[in-house]
Design an enzyme around this catalytic site. Structure first.
Site, PDB file in Angstrom:
ATOM      1  N   ASP A   9       0.534  -1.432   0.225  1.00 47.64           N
ATOM      2  CA  ASP A   9      -0.387   0.482   0.149  1.00 47.64           C
ATOM      3  C   ASP A   9       0.794   1.010  -0.022  1.00 47.64           C
ATOM      4  OD1 ASP A   9      -2.633   1.661   0.807  1.00 47.64           O
ATOM      5  OD2 ASP A   9      -1.861   2.339   2.331  1.00 47.64           O
ATOM      6  N   ASP A  11      -0.996   4.944   1.080  1.00 44.61           N
ATOM      7  CA  ASP A  11      -1.290   6.070   1.637  1.00 44.61           C
ATOM      8  C   ASP A  11      -1.290   5.759   3.355  1.00 44.61           C
ATOM      9  OD1 ASP A  11      -1.399   8.661   0.279  1.00 44.61           O
ATOM     10  OD2 ASP A  11      -2.920   7.859  -0.899  1.00 44.61           O
TER      11      ASP A  11
END
Length: 254
Positions: A9, A11
């Site tokens: 991922d 953010d």
């Protein structure tokens, strides 16, 4: 257990706003040194693949644009499978619009097959009203991702899921969700690694999107306590990630 590939991922895992998260660059450097393939799997649909990669490169990450897989790309792939050349109305960034236009779809404001909504930082009443009216006329609603909030340097702010809920509430039409935790985006990203799912580890900070993606679709997960979901909230969940750490520097890729 040693994993042969990673889904990572962005953010809250690699960076928060414009600030690199401690240990993130070193984590990617270790994957590079050990020749372990990875794909950045992000629900962020506001940037093109190149733009998303450039942000990482500018922050000091040694990566290639091909390692980025966004929910905008997954949305295009979904539409190409469902209705090639469809007419779509887009509520979202210019980058989302360009990603879909370059995939052969006609962007329009009337007589559309789909309303596609991604995070729009310039959202207003007129845009929401137009989307609601088009859905009432029969257009299907697609949400690039369900994130209700995401981390910034200033704190948590509303995400696309919060804005899409306005259209869903107004029209009574539930969206087709493309991004995490749906399997649509996971399967597409895993295929780029060329590995079976049981040899891949998904790394993320958001239980409701990142971790649930793995739990719901047969991929092991590593929760990092650097973003949306704190450890105490994760521990309350009925289903737990395979691993949980405070910082990526704690994780060995060997």
């Amino acid at each position: 257990m040693k994993y042969e590939g990673y889904l990572v991922d962005l953010d809250g895992t690699m960076y928060s706003g414009n600030t690199v998260i401690d240990g993130a660059i070193d984590f990617i450097d270790r994957l590079n040194r050990n020749g372990i393939p990875y794909v950045f799997l992000t629900n962020n649909a506001t940037k093109t693949q190149q733009e998303a990669a450039q942000k990482l490169i500018d922050m000091g990450f040694d990566i290639h644009p091909e390692t980025l897989y966004t929910s905008a790309m997954a949305t295009a792939a979904y539409l190409e499978n469902e209705q090639p050349g469809a007419r779509i109305h887009v509520i979202g960034s210019e980058s989302l619009k360009s990603t879909l236009a370059e995939s052969g779809f006609t962007l329009a404001d009337a007589d559309v097959d789909y309303v596609v909504m991604g995070l729009d930082r310039e959202i207003n009443y007129d845009k929401l009203s137009r989307g609601a009216l088009l859905i009432a006329e029969g257009a299907k609603l697609i949400s690039t991702n369900p994130d209700r909030k995401f981390p910034t340097e200033a704190g948590l702010v509303p995400g696309n899921g919060s804005l899409v809920s306005v259209l869903a509430s107004t029209t009574g039409v539930e969206p087709i969700v493309i991004g995490k935790p749906e399997g649509i985006i996971l399967e597409a990203a895993v295929s780029t690694l060329g590995l079976p799912k049981d040899r891949v580890l998904l790394v993320g900070d958001n239980y409701d999107t990142d971790i649930r993606t793995g739990l719901d679709n047969g991929v092991h997960t590593l929760h990092v306590n650097t973003g949306v979901t704190p450890a105490e909230e994760v521990k309350k969940q009925e289903r737990q990630p395979e691993y949980m750490i405070d910082h990526l520097k704690e994780w060995s890729v060997k």
